[in-house]
Design an enzyme around this catalytic site. Structure first.
Site, mmCIF file in Angstrom:
data_model
loop_
_atom_site.group_PDB
_atom_site.id
_atom_site.type_symbol
_atom_site.label_atom_id
_atom_site.label_comp_id
_atom_site.label_asym_id
_atom_site.label_seq_id
_atom_site.Cartn_x
_atom_site.Cartn_y
_atom_site.Cartn_z
ATOM 1 N N ARG A 116 0.808 -1.238 0.000
ATOM 2 C CA ARG A 116 0.000 0.000 0.000
ATOM 3 C C ARG A 116 0.832 1.274 0.000
ATOM 4 N NH1 ARG A 116 -2.661 -3.196 3.449
ATOM 5 N NH2 ARG A 116 -4.512 -4.172 2.555
ATOM 6 N N LYS A 138 2.568 11.835 -10.337
ATOM 7 C CA LYS A 138 1.756 10.924 -11.156
ATOM 8 C C LYS A 138 2.615 9.734 -11.566
ATOM 9 C CE LYS A 138 -0.981 13.988 -13.967
ATOM 10 N NZ LYS A 138 -1.585 14.017 -15.307
ATOM 11 N N GLU A 180 9.272 20.367 -24.254
ATOM 12 C CA GLU A 180 8.532 20.588 -23.001
ATOM 13 C C GLU A 180 9.094 21.812 -22.263
ATOM 14 O OE1 GLU A 180 5.798 18.960 -21.889
ATOM 15 O OE2 GLU A 180 5.828 16.964 -22.818
ATOM 16 N N LYS A 221 6.627 23.697 -12.722
ATOM 17 C CA LYS A 221 5.835 22.484 -12.499
ATOM 18 C C LYS A 221 5.497 22.360 -11.014
ATOM 19 C CE LYS A 221 4.492 17.979 -13.533
ATOM 20 N NZ LYS A 221 4.566 16.806 -14.390
ATOM 21 N N GLU A 231 -5.019 17.373 -10.182
ATOM 22 C CA GLU A 231 -5.503 17.808 -11.485
ATOM 23 C C GLU A 231 -7.002 18.115 -11.507
ATOM 24 O OE1 GLU A 231 -4.151 15.337 -14.694
ATOM 25 O OE2 GLU A 231 -4.181 17.032 -16.065
ATOM 26 N N ARG A 235 -3.850 22.496 -12.813
ATOM 27 C CA ARG A 235 -2.793 21.660 -13.386
ATOM 28 C C ARG A 235 -2.970 21.475 -14.886
ATOM 29 N NH1 ARG A 235 -0.105 16.417 -10.292
ATOM 30 N NH2 ARG A 235 1.298 15.841 -11.954
ATOM 31 N N ASN A 239 -1.152 21.025 -19.938
ATOM 32 C CA ASN A 239 -1.564 20.325 -21.150
ATOM 33 C C ASN A 239 -1.475 21.181 -22.405
ATOM 34 O OD1 ASN A 239 -2.071 17.922 -19.883
ATOM 35 N ND2 ASN A 239 -4.177 18.465 -19.396
ATOM 36 N N HIS A 242 -0.944 19.594 -25.725
ATOM 37 C CA HIS A 242 -1.077 18.153 -25.536
ATOM 38 C C HIS A 242 -2.331 17.551 -26.153
ATOM 39 C CE1 HIS A 242 2.446 18.552 -23.135
ATOM 40 N NE2 HIS A 242 2.428 17.299 -22.732
ATOM 41 N N HIS A 246 -1.300 14.628 -28.362
ATOM 42 C CA HIS A 246 -1.714 13.246 -28.059
ATOM 43 C C HIS A 246 -2.418 12.608 -29.247
ATOM 44 C CE1 HIS A 246 -1.721 13.983 -23.430
ATOM 45 N NE2 HIS A 246 -0.592 13.430 -23.822
ATOM 46 N N HIS A 259 7.365 11.772 -27.654
ATOM 47 C CA HIS A 259 6.266 12.567 -27.105
ATOM 48 C C HIS A 259 6.462 14.078 -27.326
ATOM 49 C CE1 HIS A 259 3.275 14.010 -24.285
ATOM 50 N NE2 HIS A 259 4.218 14.630 -23.607
HETATM 51 N N1 LIG Z 1 4.201 10.892 -14.699
HETATM 52 C C1 LIG Z 1 4.095 11.998 -15.379
HETATM 53 O O1 LIG Z 1 3.650 13.026 -14.880
HETATM 54 C C2 LIG Z 1 4.549 11.997 -16.806
HETATM 55 C C3 LIG Z 1 4.678 13.207 -17.501
HETATM 56 C C4 LIG Z 1 5.170 13.166 -18.804
HETATM 57 C C5 LIG Z 1 5.505 11.954 -19.392
HETATM 58 N N2 LIG Z 1 5.368 10.801 -18.685
HETATM 59 C C6 LIG Z 1 5.734 9.518 -19.280
HETATM 60 O O2 LIG Z 1 7.144 9.506 -19.484
HETATM 61 C C7 LIG Z 1 7.448 8.566 -20.517
HETATM 62 C C8 LIG Z 1 8.463 9.164 -21.453
HETATM 63 O O3 LIG Z 1 9.637 9.456 -20.736
HETATM 64 P P1 LIG Z 1 11.039 9.630 -21.480
HETATM 65 O O4 LIG Z 1 10.867 10.544 -22.614
HETATM 66 O O5 LIG Z 1 12.033 9.932 -20.441
HETATM 67 O O6 LIG Z 1 11.257 8.197 -22.141
HETATM 68 P P2 LIG Z 1 12.127 6.925 -21.690
HETATM 69 O O7 LIG Z 1 12.055 6.710 -20.231
HETATM 70 O O8 LIG Z 1 11.733 5.823 -22.589
HETATM 71 O O9 LIG Z 1 13.620 7.395 -22.028
HETATM 72 C C9 LIG Z 1 13.952 7.640 -23.360
HETATM 73 C C10 LIG Z 1 15.150 6.800 -23.816
HETATM 74 O O10 LIG Z 1 16.336 7.385 -23.298
HETATM 75 C C11 LIG Z 1 17.083 6.415 -22.576
HETATM 76 N N3 LIG Z 1 17.771 7.148 -21.508
HETATM 77 C C12 LIG Z 1 17.193 7.817 -20.466
HETATM 78 N N4 LIG Z 1 18.131 8.448 -19.751
HETATM 79 C C13 LIG Z 1 19.331 8.184 -20.328
HETATM 80 C C14 LIG Z 1 20.668 8.587 -20.062
HETATM 81 N N5 LIG Z 1 20.965 9.434 -19.065
HETATM 82 N N6 LIG Z 1 21.640 8.107 -20.870
HETATM 83 C C15 LIG Z 1 21.351 7.297 -21.910
HETATM 84 N N7 LIG Z 1 20.099 6.901 -22.224
HETATM 85 C C16 LIG Z 1 19.102 7.345 -21.448
HETATM 86 C C17 LIG Z 1 16.066 5.411 -22.131
HETATM 87 O O11 LIG Z 1 16.670 4.166 -21.870
HETATM 88 C C18 LIG Z 1 15.127 5.373 -23.323
HETATM 89 O O12 LIG Z 1 15.627 4.532 -24.322
HETATM 90 C C19 LIG Z 1 6.131 8.222 -21.196
HETATM 91 O O13 LIG Z 1 5.732 6.931 -20.817
HETATM 92 C C20 LIG Z 1 5.155 9.262 -20.634
HETATM 93 O O14 LIG Z 1 3.824 8.777 -20.551
HETATM 94 C C21 LIG Z 1 4.900 10.807 -17.415
HETATM 95 ZN ZN LIG Z 2 4.128 16.203 -22.196
#
Ligand SMILES: NC(=O)c1ccc[n+]([C@@H]2O[C@H](COP(=O)([O-])OP(=O)(O)OC[C@H]3O[C@@H](n4cnc5c(N)ncnc54)[C@H](O)[C@@H]3O)[C@@H](O)[C@H]2O)c1
Ligand SMILES: [Zn+2]
Length: 357
Positions: A116, A138, A180, A221, A231, A235, A239, A242, A246, A259
Site C-alpha cells: 500500500r 503521477k 517541453e 511544475k 488535477e 494543473r 496540457n 497536448h 496526443h 512525445h
Molecule cells: N508521470 C508523469 O507526470 C509523466 C509526464 C510526462 C511523461 N510521462 C511519461 O514519461 C514517458 C516518457 O519518458 P522519457 O521521454 O524519459 O522516455 P524513456 O524513459 O523511454 O527514455 C527515453 C530513452 O532514453 C534512454 N535514456 C534515459 N536516460 C538516459 C541517459 N541518461 N543516458 C542514456 N540513455 C538514457 C532510455 O533508456 C530510453 O531509451 C512516457 O511513458 C510518458 O507517458 C509521465
Molecule cells: Zn508532455
C-alpha cells in the site's frame, strides 16, 4: 557543486526537487535515512550510462526492466513486486527509480501500490523526466487499449536532477525534452522563453546554464502541482499543446513521434488557434515557430488526416463531463482555458501545421 532546491507541496508530505551537476553520484545528498532496505530500479541503457555513478548506493541490488514504452505495463509491475519481496523490501523501504519517464512511471506505480505504498526516490535521467515526469507524483502504466490508463498519485520523497547524466542521452531524446522546456516558457515564463530564444547553443547538455533552465521548469511544475496535485483544474495548463499532440501520437500508434515532438506540433496548432482568437500576437506566434524550427526538423505529418486527428481529440481522456478544455496562449507566459474550441478551429489549426484535410 551548485545545488538548487525546489519545494513541492503535497497532500502527504512536502518534498524537494534537487538540481545540480554531479548530484547523481552524491547519494548522501538525497538518499533518505531508512531502515527497511532499498531497491534500485533502472533499465539497461540507463544503467550502462549512469549506473557507475549510483552503484555505490545500489550495490548489487539493482533490478533492471526492459527499455522503452513497451515495458510500461502491468506485467512489469508484477515482476517488480516479486523482486521487492525477494529483496525483503518492507514498509520502511525505499524504491529508487533511476531512469527516464518510463522507469519513473513503472517503478513509481510499483512503489505506490506495494504494501500500500513505500517511499520513492526519482533519479531522473532524461530531460523529459527532469523537467516533467519525475515531478508531480503521477505514476502509472499503459493498458493494451490505451496510454496511462492505470495509475496513482504517489508523491516522491525527493527528485534528483543531475544535468551531467544527460550527456549520454540520445540527442533526439534531449531535443524531445526541450519542447517541453519551451512549453513552460509559453505557459508561465516569458523570461524563460526569451532566454531560450537568445541561446542557439541551448541544445547542448553541457551548456553552462542548463541547470538553471531545468530548475526554472521544475519551479513552474512545482508551483502548478502544489496548487493542484490531483488535477482538479489549474494543473491543466500543463496540457498546453497536448490535446493535438496526443492525437498525433495515437494516430501514428505511438511509433512516429517522441512525445515531445508531437507536443511541438500541438503547441504550434494551439498557438494558431490563440492567434486566430487574438489572444496571441502574430509576431509571438512567429517567435514560437522560429524556436521550434531552430531545433531541427520534426517527423512528417503531411500524410495524416486532420479529420482522423479530430476524431481522436473527441475521445481525449482529459475531457470532463464531455467537455474538452483547451489551453490557449495569452501572449507569451500566460494562458487561457477555452471550453468552446470548435471542430472548425481545430481542423484549420491542424491544416496550418501540415495535416491533410
Ligand atoms: N508521470 C508523469 O507526470 C509523466 C509526464 C510526462 C511523461 N510521462 C511519461 O514519461 C514517458 C516518457 O519518458 P522519457 O521521454 O524519459 O522516455 P524513456 O524513459 O523511454 O527514455 C527515453 C530513452 O532514453 C534512454 N535514456 C534515459 N536516460 C538516459 C541517459 N541518461 N543516458 C542514456 N540513455 C538514457 C532510455 O533508456 C530510453 O531509451 C512516457 O511513458 C510518458 O507517458 C509521465
Ligand atoms: Zn508532455
Amino acid at each position: 557543486m551548485e545545488l538548487v532546491t525546489i519545494e513541492v507541496r503535497s497532500e502527504r508530505a512536502p518534498y524537494r526537487v534537487l538540481v545540480g551537476r554531479g548530484l547523481a553520484s552524491q547519494a548522501a545528498a538525497w538518499l533518505p535515512a531508512e531502515a527497511g532496505g532499498l531497491v534500485v530500479v533502472s533499465c539497461p541503457p540507463v544503467w550502462r550510462a549512469v549506473g557507475a555513478r549510483v552503484r555505490r548506493v545500489a550495490g548489487p541490488k539493482v533490478v533492471l526492466i526492459p527499455d522503452g514504452e513497451r515495458a510500461k505495463k502491468l506485467a512489469t509491475v508484477g515482476k517488480l513486486y516479486e523482486a521487492f519481496v525477494r529483496r525483503r523490501l518492507d514498509r520502511a523501504g525505499v524504491v529508487v527509480a533511476v531512469g527516464g519517464g518510463v522507469v519513473g512511471d513503472v517503478a513509481g506505480f510499483a512503489a505506490a501500490t506495494y504494501l500500500r505504498g513505500v517511499r520513492l526516490v526519482q533519479v531522473a535521467t532524461s530531460l523529459l523526466a527532469q523537467v516533467d515526469s519525475a515531478v508531480g507524483g503521477k505514476v502509472g502504466v499503459n493498458l493494451p487499449s490505451g496510454k496511462n490508463l492505470v495509475g496513482a498519485f504517489h508523491a516522491p520523497s525527493v527528485v534528483v536532477c543531475d544535468p551531467e547524466v544527460l550527456r549520454t542521452l540520445p540527442r533526439r531524446e534531449f531535443r524531445a525534452g526541450l519542447y517541453e522546456v519551451i512549453k513552460y516558457g509559453v505557459i508561465r515564463s516569458k523570461e524563460l522563453f526569451e532566454r531560450l530564444e537568445r541561446r542557439p547553443d541551448h541544445l547542448d547538455p553541457g551548456a553552462a546554464d542548463l541547470p538553471e533552465i531545468i530548475a526554472a521548469c521544475c519551479r513552474i511544475k512545482a508551483d502548478v502541482v502544489s496548487e493542484d496535485e490531483r488535477e482538479a483544474g489549474p494543473r491543466r495548463v500543463l496540457n498546453f499543446g497536448h490535446t493535438i499532440g496526443h492525437a498525433l501520437e495515437a494516430l501514428t500508434a505511438y511509433r512516429r513521434f517522441r512525445h515531445g515532438e508531437a507536443i511541438a506540433y500541438g503547441m504550434l496548432a494551439a498557438a494558431r488557434i490563440s492567434t486566430r482568437r487574438r489572444l496571441l500576437a502574430p509576431d509571438d506566434e512567429r517567435r514560437l515557430q522560429a524556436m521550434i524550427a531552430a531545433l531541427g526538423p520534426l517527423p512528417p505529418v503531411a500524410d495524416l488526416r486532420a479529420g482522423d486527428a479530430l476524431e481522436i481529440v473527441g475521445r481525449d481522456k482529459k475531457r470532463v463531463r464531455g467537455r474538452l478544455t483547451f489551453v490557449l496562449a495569452r501572449g507569451l507566459g500566460d494562458t487561457e482555458m477555452a471550453a468552446d474550441v470548435s471542430a472548425t478551429e481545430l481542423i484549420a489549426a491542424m491544416r496550418a501545421i501540415g495535416l491533410k484535410p
